[in-house]
Enzyme design. Sequence first.
Site, mmCIF file in Angstrom:
data_model
loop_
_atom_site.group_PDB
_atom_site.id
_atom_site.type_symbol
_atom_site.label_atom_id
_atom_site.label_comp_id
_atom_site.label_asym_id
_atom_site.label_seq_id
_atom_site.Cartn_x
_atom_site.Cartn_y
_atom_site.Cartn_z
ATOM 1 N N SER A 90 0.852 -1.189 0.000
ATOM 2 C CA SER A 90 0.000 0.000 0.000
ATOM 3 C C SER A 90 0.886 1.236 0.000
ATOM 4 O O SER A 90 2.033 1.196 0.470
ATOM 5 C CB SER A 90 -0.887 -0.008 1.256
ATOM 6 O OG SER A 90 -1.428 1.271 1.509
ATOM 7 N N TYR A 101 -0.793 -1.594 10.119
ATOM 8 C CA TYR A 101 -0.985 -1.828 8.687
ATOM 9 C C TYR A 101 0.216 -1.330 7.877
ATOM 10 O O TYR A 101 0.724 -2.022 6.989
ATOM 11 C CB TYR A 101 -2.270 -1.113 8.257
ATOM 12 C CG TYR A 101 -2.628 -1.194 6.804
ATOM 13 C CD1 TYR A 101 -3.240 -2.333 6.282
ATOM 14 C CD2 TYR A 101 -2.404 -0.110 5.956
ATOM 15 C CE1 TYR A 101 -3.610 -2.391 4.941
ATOM 16 C CE2 TYR A 101 -2.772 -0.168 4.620
ATOM 17 C CZ TYR A 101 -3.364 -1.308 4.119
ATOM 18 O OH TYR A 101 -3.725 -1.369 2.798
ATOM 19 N N LYS A 115 2.754 -3.550 5.596
ATOM 20 C CA LYS A 115 2.886 -3.295 4.165
ATOM 21 C C LYS A 115 4.322 -2.964 3.786
ATOM 22 O O LYS A 115 4.778 -3.318 2.691
ATOM 23 C CB LYS A 115 1.939 -2.166 3.753
ATOM 24 C CG LYS A 115 0.468 -2.543 3.804
ATOM 25 C CD LYS A 115 0.177 -3.800 3.000
ATOM 26 C CE LYS A 115 -1.312 -4.044 2.818
ATOM 27 N NZ LYS A 115 -1.593 -5.314 2.090
#
Length: 301
Positions: free
Chosen positions: A152, A164, A168
């Site tokens: 991402s 997150y 990533k």
Amino acid sequence: MGNFLADRVVAVTGAGRGIGRAIALAAAAEGARVVVNDHGVGIGGGEPTSAVADAVVREIEEAGGTAVAVADDIATMAGGQRLVDTAVTAFGRIDGAVCVAGILRERMLFNMTEEEWDPVVATHLKGTFTVFRAASAVMRRQGSGTLVGFTSGNHQGSVAQANYAAAKGGIISLVRSAALGLHKYGVTANAVAPVARTRMSAQVPVELTEIGEPEDVAAFVVYLLSERAREITGQVYTVAGPKIAVWAQPRELRAAYGDGPWTPERIADFLPGTVGTDPMPMLDRLAEMARAAASGQRPNA
């Protein structure tokens, strides 16, 4: 039905919905036999169900394709291995492994709990590792194969998704490591940072000015899985509607050398005017977003 992936076997995680589903359908439509994996858990949690993976298999079969479902949790070593074993048992090989599965647990870093950190890192990062590890063992023996991880733009950092963003960023390093370690065996590894309308992107608290559909991302992944992309490895691509971008490889930006041993005082005199810093565009964007929010507008990203 097309033939861009004719005779290939592709496994896709997180394939019950959104981008993963679009990839599974697109791969099947181009002639691949597909292993559809989805643990069937919502982005915020809940009880798992195999129904979502089974539904995608039915879609593929009704369109004339071939697919099987695996509902295992790929955040476990056994789950990643079972995904690959299913491909080999059902179809005799595995040519592509695409890891899309992901969840969110949003919280500011200073409030984030272990229960919010662990499952996000497990699903995104460990889930990519378990599949890559099992698939690469088979691909090494075959002398060919393609690994695709999903990252991402948030690997640059995130205000309220440190878990997150960390996962990533880890996927990018895992992909580059796979590209280096598997190159001599004929196996490629790349990462995709999608911007598409999905359940997950709907959680973003800003207006995404560049965004497309899951099918845009699926077309790009089908290309990466094909013979036409055999020379591409170790890359990170963004797909956002009509836009395709490639991210820079990590490299030193600037270096300088001092004489003699370092002390904190010497560094304080030396570093600002010689090595300096690399501006962080995300900080400037935060200021712009704050001004937009203060005026009652939804900030752009």
